[in-house]
Design an enzyme around this catalytic site. Structure first.
Site, mmCIF file in Angstrom:
data_model
loop_
_atom_site.group_PDB
_atom_site.id
_atom_site.type_symbol
_atom_site.label_atom_id
_atom_site.label_comp_id
_atom_site.label_asym_id
_atom_site.label_seq_id
_atom_site.Cartn_x
_atom_site.Cartn_y
_atom_site.Cartn_z
ATOM 1 N NE ARG A 1 5.028 2.317 6.145
ATOM 2 C CZ ARG A 1 4.771 3.449 5.505
ATOM 3 N NH1 ARG A 1 5.449 3.776 4.418
ATOM 4 N NH2 ARG A 1 3.816 4.260 5.933
ATOM 5 C CG ASP B 1 -5.889 1.238 8.128
ATOM 6 O OD1 ASP B 1 -5.653 1.756 7.025
ATOM 7 O OD2 ASP B 1 -5.207 0.320 8.618
ATOM 8 C CB CYS C 1 -5.142 -15.998 15.737
ATOM 9 S SG CYS C 1 -4.611 -14.599 14.741
ATOM 10 C CB CYS D 1 -9.205 -10.260 18.603
ATOM 11 S SG CYS D 1 -7.525 -10.499 19.177
ATOM 12 C CE LYS E 1 -1.479 1.169 10.140
ATOM 13 N NZ LYS E 1 -1.003 0.585 8.861
ATOM 14 N NE ARG F 1 -5.190 -8.277 8.051
ATOM 15 C CZ ARG F 1 -4.110 -7.994 8.792
ATOM 16 N NH1 ARG F 1 -3.696 -8.851 9.701
ATOM 17 N NH2 ARG F 1 -3.437 -6.883 8.592
ATOM 18 C CG ASP G 1 -10.153 -1.179 10.600
ATOM 19 O OD1 ASP G 1 -9.915 0.037 10.461
ATOM 20 O OD2 ASP G 1 -9.269 -2.054 10.670
ATOM 21 C CB CYS H 1 -10.239 -10.103 14.235
ATOM 22 S SG CYS H 1 -8.990 -10.355 12.955
ATOM 23 N NE ARG I 1 -3.670 0.054 1.513
ATOM 24 C CZ ARG I 1 -4.477 -0.831 2.101
ATOM 25 N NH1 ARG I 1 -4.602 -0.844 3.401
ATOM 26 N NH2 ARG I 1 -5.147 -1.699 1.387
ATOM 27 C CE1 TYR I 2 0.380 4.281 4.225
ATOM 28 C CE2 TYR I 2 0.528 2.033 5.025
ATOM 29 C CZ TYR I 2 -0.071 3.278 5.055
ATOM 30 O OH TYR I 2 -1.106 3.504 5.906
#
Ligand SMILES: *Cc1c(COP(=O)(O)O)cnc(C)c1O
Length: 730
Positions: free
Chosen positions: A138, A352, A147, A151, A359, A156, A315, A154, A134-135
């Site tokens: 990086r 985000d 996981c 969570c 972000k 995702r 999100d 989450c 995206r950037y």
């Protein structure tokens, strides 16, 4: 590997020690003493069903609640490590931050219409399996699907439990290849799932593969293991990681209660290995949406050498709406941290941006106002101060040539990416001075394909998809024989449906023999004496048919009925008329884009207008006060002795004031003085206004070019009007 040197005095969980042993026995009847310290035991005994939750909390959910929770789990599975579960306070579990983050709630099935499956568009920004790029410098590298704990918040969520398996080396090789082949990538962020659920050997392989890529300067690991499975941070794991420095670890504590003796020990192991530690917190309703909770959290983090890095706005992923807070809550929290506590304890609050915008940092406003000499600021206490800006500051003018700069920094030859976004607008070595949204009708029109001008021999033609034709602008008469077949084949190549030419009488028959027919004639076209023929050849016969023939006839009838009835040429009060200069091009482009939905030339571009000014076009404008209200141009052909008066544009608010007629009269007078033999124009045949203006001013009708020019959103027939200027003076 089992850790034995547990801090004796710190509570390891919220339960007294004998209670977590009891709990472990409830989870696994053959639990043996040292297994609590073994991360693999926790992974293989994660709590995945409601019955166990009930058993461990000592409660019985109502049948209805059970059903709704079962429903939720079918959509979004549950998995909780015994360690993390042991942090729940069973006496008040409904409000417990650990419970809320790990045990499903029926509210997860309330999707709001703004929720998205992939809110951050990670899947579409993925150039290779597992990679989100995206950037500029990086990438995010999803290296694990697993996981320890799922969570509930989450982002995702769509993928959780999907493919609960470790990715194979082969899966990861493609991502590694992408990084190897993309030299801009200097920072690789390992994410997942949780990268620390990879086996030690797999992780070591991955780190070693990344380490040998010369342009990868930094590796980051994003993990929640120190929070939900701190036993995973073993001396052996840490020994592996430190071999591949610089490796940064970002963890994910959301509440001070998550910082226990066990997690503190894990953080210490990491920090002692020289791994810089950061923390990313998600702002969650009923978990940490409170400035006091956040302050306690960041204090505990920095006490343990963890730098609060980001505070995320939750999100808009499906199933998270009950976790989301207002943005105001986030700003309030930051307001309570900046200035009130250590600078390094305040994270950056970010949203985000949906759709892959990345972000975006959000801050309380500290800059209150400014003048050219002062900036007015307020501090955390509410004190308002003026900061005086230096009067004689001359910033170094950067042409990205370090040898011409007196800053002691030689970056010449450094591999730099091109500047992006606002940074690009701010720089003074890039030409860009505007950014354009992708959805911009005006810019789309520009891109729609203007005619190109090319030479065939020494003759000049213009052609393009836009008007779907070839236009012979200048004919070298001796080339006629070769030119005609060349134009024909160029048309065939591009599928054009019309050829169009302005030619003198002596080659007219050659054109006729080739299939051209006369559409308009101006008797004084060349030097005021010789006739010029406007000839069209219709490759597609259908193009000859004018759908609006009746309207076109009526326009002509009305125009002819006003012939010679010129109106006053006096400018209304408050208006001025003058030639346009290069300083006017932005205003001119603005008027053109307002008036014309499409045009054969890029007159929406100030640069294009100023270029034509240096060639053969003079523009005339009428201003109302400071505002450019109308304009037109005189396109001069001194060799041929004719001038085309064209590009008439009047802003809608200024119509019915005869401004076009005044411009026409002025231009005609000046062109006559310059010695042109004829002035002529092509007016959109379906528009009453321009045709009437020319008729009133004594222009004669020369004929109509059928479906000739792409203008205002379609192919239009054009009426040719002319006035012989020499004849009148003679
Ligand atoms: C968050 C994120 C990064 C890293 O961003 P930093 O601001 O450098 O921490 C990189 N790629 C993607 C897709 C991200 O979401």
């Amino acid at each position: 590997m089992v850790l034995t040197h547990i801090e004796e005095k710190m509570p390891q969980t919220s339960l007294p020690e004998h209670d977590y042993r009891l709990m472990a026995h409830k989870i696994s009847s053959d639990y043996s003493e040292e297994e609590w310290g073994n991360w693999k035991w926790h992974v293989s005994h994660t709590i995945k069903d409601l019955a166990t939750v009930e058993k461990l909390l000592g409660v019985k959910f109502s049948a209805e609640k059970r059903r709704s929770l079962e429903d939720t789990i079918r959509n979004f599975p549950m998995s909780i490590t015994p360690y993390y579960f042991s942090l729940i306070d069973p006496k008040n579990f409904e409000n417990d931050p650990v419970f809320i983050q790990s045990v499903p709630s029926a509210a997860e099935l309330n999707f709001s219409c703004h929720d998205k499956e992939d809110p951050l568009a990670e899947d579409v920004d993925s150039p290779a399996p597992g990679i989100t790029h995206r950037y500029p410098d990086r990438v995010l590298f999803h290296v694990s699907n697993r996981c320890a704990m799922y969570c509930r918040h989450c982002t995702r969520k769509r993928k959780v439990g999907d493919v609960d398996k470790t990715l194979s080396r082969d899966d990861l090789v493609k991502g590694l290849e992408y990084i190897k082949n993309t030299p801009q990538v200097r920072d690789v962020l390992l994410s997942g799932g949780d990268p620390l659920l990879l086996s030690d050997s797999m992780l070591e392989w991955l780190l070693s593969e990344l380490k040998v890529i010369p342009h990868v300067q930094v590796i980051r690991i994003g993990t929640r293991v120190p929070v939900v499975l701190p036993q995973r941070i073993t001396p052996h794991l840490v020994k592996i990681i430190k071999k591949y420095h610089p490796v940064w670890v970002n963890t994910h504590f959301n509440h001070p209660r998550e910082i226990t003796a066990t997690s503190i020990r894990a953080l210490r192991l990491l920090a002692d290995a020289g791994i810089p530690l950061g923390n990313q917190t998600v702002l969650l309703a009923k978990v940490n949406d409170c400035p006091r909770v956040m302050k306690a959290l960041v204090h505990k983090l920095v006490e343990n050498r963890v730098r609060p890095y980001y505070l995320y706005q939750c999100d808009p992923a499906q199933g998270l709406s009950h976790f989301r807070t207002s943005i105001g809550k986030g700003i309030e929290i930051i307001e309570n941290l900046i200035g009130h506590t250590s600078g390094f304890a305040a994270p950056t609050y970010v949203i985000d941006a949906p759709n892959g915008g990345g972000k975006i940092p959000i801050m309380p406003n500290y800059l209150i106002s400014q003048s050219s000499s002062k900036v007015i600021l307020r501090n955390y206490e509410g004190i308002i101060t003026a900061y005086y800006q230096p009067e004689d500051y001359h910033p170094p003018k950067c042409g990205q040539d370090c040898s011409a700069c007196n800053l002691e920094l030689d970056l010449n030859g450094a591999a730099e990416g091109s500047l992006v976004g606002i940074a690009r607008l701010l720089s003074n070595h890039e030409d860009t001075d505007y950014l354009v949204p992708t959805e911009c009708d005006r810019m789309d029109r520009r891109k729609s394909g203007y005619d190109q001008i090319v030479t065939l021999g020494t003759s000049l033609i213009q052609h393009g998809k836009n008007s779907d034709r070839i236009y012979l602008m200048r004919l070298a008469a001796e080339e006629t024989a070769t030119l005609l077949p060349e134009m024909q084949s160029l048309a065939a190549e591009n599928g054009y449906t019309k050829l169009f030419a302005k030619v003198p009488g002596d080659v007219k028959t050659l054109f006729e023999a080739d299939g051209f027919e006369t559409e308009a004639v101006i008797p004084c076209f060349y030097g005021g004496t010789k006739a010029g023929y406007f000839m069209g050849k219709f490759i597609d016969e259908g193009r000859k048919t004018e759908e609006n023939a009746e309207l076109l006839e009526d326009v002509l009838k009305v125009a002819h009925s006003k012939a010679g009835k010129a109106l006053s040429f006096k400018l209304p009060k408050g208006y001025t008329l003058r030639k346009c200069t290069a300083d006017d091009t932005a205003a001119m482009a603005e008027v053109f884009s307002t008036v014309f939905a499409s045009y054969p030339f890029p007159i929406y571009e100030p640069e294009y207008i100023s270029r034509t000014m240096t060639e053969s076009i003079t523009y005339y404008g009428i201003w109302h006060g400071q505002k450019l209200a109308a304009l037109a141009s005189a396109e001069q052909y001194p060799l041929e002795g004719h001038v085309e008066l064209t590009d008439f544009a009047t802003l809608p608010d200024y119509r019915r004031r005869k401004l076009a007629g005044i411009l026409l009269h002025t231009m005609e007078t000046e062109m006559k003085q310059k010695g042109f033999g004829v002035s002529y124009t092509s007016a959109v045949a379906e528009s009453y206004g321009m045709n009437i203006s020319f008729a009133r001013q004594g222009y004669e009708f020369a004929g109509r070019l059928k479906n000739n020019t792409q203008i205002n959103g379609g192919l239009k027939s054009m009426n040719i009007w002319y006035k012989c200027l020499k004849k009148q003076t003679e």
